[in-house]
Design an enzyme around this catalytic site. Sequence first.
Site, short mmCIF file in Angstrom:
data_model
loop_
_atom_site.label_atom_id
_atom_site.label_comp_id
_atom_site.label_asym_id
_atom_site.label_seq_id
_atom_site.Cartn_x
_atom_site.Cartn_y
_atom_site.Cartn_z
N LEU A 1 0.84 -1.20 0.00
CA LEU A 1 0.00 0.00 0.00
C LEU A 1 0.87 1.25 0.00
CD1 LEU A 1 -2.67 -1.01 2.69
CD2 LEU A 1 -2.81 -1.30 0.20
N ASP A 2 0.37 2.31 -0.63
CA ASP A 2 1.08 3.59 -0.62
C ASP A 2 1.18 4.12 0.80
OD1 ASP A 2 1.31 3.52 -3.37
OD2 ASP A 2 -0.45 4.79 -3.72
N LYS A 3 2.10 5.05 1.00
CA LYS A 3 2.32 5.63 2.33
C LYS A 3 1.03 6.20 2.93
CE LYS A 3 4.87 9.36 4.65
NZ LYS A 3 5.81 10.50 4.46
#
Length: 331
Positions: free
Chosen positions: A169-171
């Site tokens: 997942l993205d930050k």
Amino acid sequence: MRSFAQIGYFTTLLWFWLCKSSFLCYGKGRKEGTPLETITKTITAAEDGSTVRHILKAGLHFSTHAVARLTRAENGILVNGRHARTVDILHAGDVLQVETGDHRPPKVLPTPGDWPLPIVWEDGHLLVVDKPAGMTAHASNFLPDTPTVAGALAWQRGTDFIFHSVNRLDKGTTGLMVVAKSGYVHDRLRRALHTEGFYREYRAVCLGCPQPLRGTIDAPIGRDETSAVARKIRPDGQSAISHYEVLVPGEALSLVKLVPETGRTHQLRLHMASIGHPLAGDWLYGTEDPALIPRPALHAYALRLIHPVTGEVLSLTAPLPADMRRLVPES
């Protein structure tokens, strides 16, 4: 839009039957004092005369690289308790045991950090975390001081904890993220990731209200040459398909359900922006608004997958985080 129940029911039953009908047992092996996961398989009459390599690849779905790794391990492949080669012939009743754990530590050990990271589900082969916002999967040169999932698990479990992120997942994205504890399990899950055997569902808050209230976005995605991080819709890009459904409509903000059929970088964020409804707080594809929400309002809400070792169907959800609930109180 096809639902998981519609497209995955028979696939789930078939995969579950195959896993259970191969006389597989699972346990712990040990190499140089370090516990390693093992799979033990009893050869059936139908498999009599097969080579070890054939069973490893066709029966247990080891990759060519994984088979090569097993041949280099001292006790990577055992038949009836004795070291075996991949060219050896197996007979009905033989007991094949193979190690599925990693045989060497990662090249770069994560830096442990005392960062909160809820564990939603876990067994000896994988775990599922509820990732908070502001945390990346791994450390990077661009964000060296950012909290990481790898670092949080290293703090909880020790720096030798084996970490393989599956659906990274993205930050800024919160929610369910799967971590494999061995290269074998990681490989099996990655192969299933964008198939009917690994269903992922997101919640997002977007600007405005998409019309129609339910639809499919089929728009190829490629790199944006003007940016080091951004992607854009482009005819020569990779195929990218997302399904959306408005759950709570609103004039200013709406809560939507998003189901990706493919897994391109920034796919859901870019697809929603492409139809004129970027996610709230999306500084890259919409408008940055820290007072509204300091990140893209995207949450990995649900997943359903078939356990690559046991055949168990896992169905998990993670509640919407507070910063997104505040934007759409009706949620």
